[in-house]
Design a protein around this motif. Structure first.
Motif, PDB file in Angstrom:
ATOM      1  N   THR A  33       0.855   3.037 -16.917  1.00  0.00           N
ATOM      2  CA  THR A  33       1.195   4.449 -17.049  1.00  0.00           C
ATOM      3  C   THR A  33       0.277   5.053 -18.102  1.00  0.00           C
ATOM      4  O   THR A  33      -0.520   4.342 -18.717  1.00  0.00           O
ATOM      5  CB  THR A  33       2.665   4.620 -17.472  1.00  0.00           C
ATOM      6  OG1 THR A  33       2.824   4.040 -18.771  1.00  0.00           O
ATOM      7  CG2 THR A  33       3.610   3.947 -16.486  1.00  0.00           C
ATOM      8  N   ASP A  34       0.425   6.312 -18.348  1.00  0.00           N
ATOM      9  CA  ASP A  34      -0.392   6.950 -19.372  1.00  0.00           C
ATOM     10  C   ASP A  34      -0.157   6.321 -20.743  1.00  0.00           C
ATOM     11  O   ASP A  34      -0.977   6.463 -21.636  1.00  0.00           O
ATOM     12  CB  ASP A  34      -0.118   8.452 -19.425  1.00  0.00           C
ATOM     13  CG  ASP A  34      -0.671   9.165 -18.205  1.00  0.00           C
ATOM     14  OD1 ASP A  34      -1.598   8.630 -17.570  1.00  0.00           O
ATOM     15  OD2 ASP A  34      -0.172  10.259 -17.889  1.00  0.00           O
ATOM     16  N   ASP A  63       0.836  -1.204   0.000  1.00  0.00           N
ATOM     17  CA  ASP A  63       0.000   0.000   0.000  1.00  0.00           C
ATOM     18  C   ASP A  63       0.873   1.257   0.000  1.00  0.00           C
ATOM     19  O   ASP A  63       0.611   2.211  -0.731  1.00  0.00           O
ATOM     20  CB  ASP A  63      -0.935   0.016   1.209  1.00  0.00           C
ATOM     21  CG  ASP A  63      -2.010  -1.059   1.131  1.00  0.00           C
ATOM     22  OD1 ASP A  63      -2.396  -1.438   0.004  1.00  0.00           O
ATOM     23  OD2 ASP A  63      -2.451  -1.531   2.193  1.00  0.00           O
ATOM     24  N   ALA A  64       1.921   1.254   0.820  1.00  0.00           N
ATOM     25  CA  ALA A  64       2.831   2.407   0.868  1.00  0.00           C
ATOM     26  C   ALA A  64       3.578   2.569  -0.459  1.00  0.00           C
ATOM     27  O   ALA A  64       3.752   3.685  -0.942  1.00  0.00           O
ATOM     28  CB  ALA A  64       3.816   2.260   2.024  1.00  0.00           C
ATOM     29  N   ALA A  65       4.004   1.451  -1.060  1.00  0.00           N
ATOM     30  CA  ALA A  65       4.700   1.525  -2.347  1.00  0.00           C
ATOM     31  C   ALA A  65       3.773   2.076  -3.425  1.00  0.00           C
ATOM     32  O   ALA A  65       4.180   2.902  -4.249  1.00  0.00           O
ATOM     33  CB  ALA A  65       5.227   0.150  -2.746  1.00  0.00           C
ATOM     34  N   GLU A  66       2.527   1.631  -3.404  1.00  0.00           N
ATOM     35  CA  GLU A  66       1.558   2.126  -4.376  1.00  0.00           C
ATOM     36  C   GLU A  66       1.354   3.631  -4.219  1.00  0.00           C
ATOM     37  O   GLU A  66       1.345   4.368  -5.212  1.00  0.00           O
ATOM     38  CB  GLU A  66       0.227   1.387  -4.193  1.00  0.00           C
ATOM     39  CG  GLU A  66      -0.780   1.708  -5.257  1.00  0.00           C
ATOM     40  CD  GLU A  66      -2.042   0.870  -5.145  1.00  0.00           C
ATOM     41  OE1 GLU A  66      -3.129   1.474  -5.175  1.00  0.00           O
ATOM     42  OE2 GLU A  66      -1.944  -0.371  -5.026  1.00  0.00           O
ATOM     43  N   ARG A  67       1.226   4.110  -2.995  1.00  0.00           N
ATOM     44  CA  ARG A  67       1.085   5.551  -2.757  1.00  0.00           C
ATOM     45  C   ARG A  67       2.319   6.304  -3.248  1.00  0.00           C
ATOM     46  O   ARG A  67       2.216   7.314  -3.939  1.00  0.00           O
ATOM     47  CB  ARG A  67       0.866   5.833  -1.264  1.00  0.00           C
ATOM     48  CG  ARG A  67      -0.570   5.830  -0.818  1.00  0.00           C
ATOM     49  CD  ARG A  67      -0.739   6.336   0.605  1.00  0.00           C
ATOM     50  NE  ARG A  67       0.187   5.756   1.575  1.00  0.00           N
ATOM     51  CZ  ARG A  67       0.008   4.565   2.171  1.00  0.00           C
ATOM     52  NH1 ARG A  67      -1.041   3.828   1.895  1.00  0.00           N
ATOM     53  NH2 ARG A  67       0.888   4.128   3.034  1.00  0.00           N
ATOM     54  N   PHE A  68       3.497   5.816  -2.866  1.00  0.00           N
ATOM     55  CA  PHE A  68       4.744   6.490  -3.216  1.00  0.00           C
ATOM     56  C   PHE A  68       4.909   6.603  -4.732  1.00  0.00           C
ATOM     57  O   PHE A  68       5.098   7.692  -5.274  1.00  0.00           O
ATOM     58  CB  PHE A  68       5.942   5.748  -2.610  1.00  0.00           C
ATOM     59  CG  PHE A  68       7.270   6.318  -3.035  1.00  0.00           C
ATOM     60  CD1 PHE A  68       7.775   7.457  -2.425  1.00  0.00           C
ATOM     61  CD2 PHE A  68       7.992   5.735  -4.056  1.00  0.00           C
ATOM     62  CE1 PHE A  68       8.994   8.000  -2.820  1.00  0.00           C
ATOM     63  CE2 PHE A  68       9.212   6.267  -4.464  1.00  0.00           C
ATOM     64  CZ  PHE A  68       9.705   7.402  -3.849  1.00  0.00           C
ATOM     65  N   TYR A  69       4.854   5.485  -5.436  1.00  0.00           N
ATOM     66  CA  TYR A  69       5.088   5.504  -6.878  1.00  0.00           C
ATOM     67  C   TYR A  69       3.934   6.154  -7.629  1.00  0.00           C
ATOM     68  O   TYR A  69       4.142   6.825  -8.638  1.00  0.00           O
ATOM     69  CB  TYR A  69       5.366   4.087  -7.397  1.00  0.00           C
ATOM     70  CG  TYR A  69       6.720   3.593  -6.974  1.00  0.00           C
ATOM     71  CD1 TYR A  69       7.871   4.063  -7.595  1.00  0.00           C
ATOM     72  CD2 TYR A  69       6.865   2.675  -5.940  1.00  0.00           C
ATOM     73  CE1 TYR A  69       9.134   3.628  -7.201  1.00  0.00           C
ATOM     74  CE2 TYR A  69       8.115   2.232  -5.531  1.00  0.00           C
ATOM     75  CZ  TYR A  69       9.246   2.709  -6.173  1.00  0.00           C
ATOM     76  OH  TYR A  69      10.485   2.281  -5.781  1.00  0.00           O
ATOM     77  N   GLY A  70       2.726   5.990  -7.118  1.00  0.00           N
ATOM     78  CA  GLY A  70       1.575   6.630  -7.743  1.00  0.00           C
ATOM     79  C   GLY A  70       1.676   8.140  -7.685  1.00  0.00           C
ATOM     80  O   GLY A  70       1.444   8.841  -8.678  1.00  0.00           O
ATOM     81  N   GLU A  71       2.026   8.668  -6.513  1.00  0.00           N
ATOM     82  CA  GLU A  71       2.133  10.115  -6.369  1.00  0.00           C
ATOM     83  C   GLU A  71       3.382  10.671  -7.044  1.00  0.00           C
ATOM     84  O   GLU A  71       3.379  11.786  -7.545  1.00  0.00           O
ATOM     85  CB  GLU A  71       2.103  10.487  -4.883  1.00  0.00           C
ATOM     86  CG  GLU A  71       0.736  10.253  -4.259  1.00  0.00           C
ATOM     87  CD  GLU A  71       0.676  10.600  -2.779  1.00  0.00           C
ATOM     88  OE1 GLU A  71       1.526  11.388  -2.310  1.00  0.00           O
ATOM     89  OE2 GLU A  71      -0.220  10.070  -2.103  1.00  0.00           O
ATOM     90  N   THR A  72       4.465   9.893  -7.071  1.00  0.00           N
ATOM     91  CA  THR A  72       5.704  10.354  -7.691  1.00  0.00           C
ATOM     92  C   THR A  72       5.605  10.393  -9.211  1.00  0.00           C
ATOM     93  O   THR A  72       6.006  11.371  -9.843  1.00  0.00           O
ATOM     94  CB  THR A  72       6.889   9.464  -7.273  1.00  0.00           C
ATOM     95  OG1 THR A  72       7.014   9.492  -5.848  1.00  0.00           O
ATOM     96  CG2 THR A  72       8.193   9.930  -7.902  1.00  0.00           C
TER      97      THR A  72
END
Length: 119
Positions: free
Chosen positions: A45-46, A18-27
């Motif tokens: 990704t886009d 969950d933390a990795a998803e937040r980190f990479y998602g927001e970055t």
């Protein structure tokens, strides 16, 4: 069509997906979709198609970030790696939820993966 012997996937393994998803998602603006079976989250990704994933290890394996190479025959590559001084860490046969794949070490101890794409 698959371009064999090229880097075709990456994986980030962590005991806190969950933390990795937040980190990479927001970055990077990556998006995530749950895959079936284990705690695996496909990264898109886009640009479109999934190009990697986050693996929730549940603390059962070391954390890592690794690239994977698409190959025609995982078992043959594992044999070649061992002949050339590398080591097979773990090898998996294809299943309903995952393609044939393996984690390997090169002679310097660097972790990388190989897999045979489905179809």
């Amino acid at each position: 069509m698959t371009a064999y012997n090229t880097v075709a996937w990456f994986e980030i393994a962590t005991d806190d997906p969950d933390a990795a998803e937040r980190f990479y998602g927001e970055t990077f603006g990556w998006k995530f979709n749950a895959d079936t079976g284990m705690d695996y989250r496909l990264i898109t990704t886009d640009g479109g198609a999934p190009s990697g994933g986050i693996l929730g290890t549940g603390g059962t394996m070391p954390k890592h970030a690794v690239f994977s190479v698409a190959v025609e025959d995982v078992a043959a590559v594992c044999k070649t790696v061992e002949q050339l001084g590398g080591r097979v860490v773990v090898q998996y046969a294809a299943s309903e939820s995952a393609p044939a794949n393996a984690y390997l070490l090169d002679p310097a101890g660097n972790l990388f993966g190989v897999f045979t794409p489905r179809g």
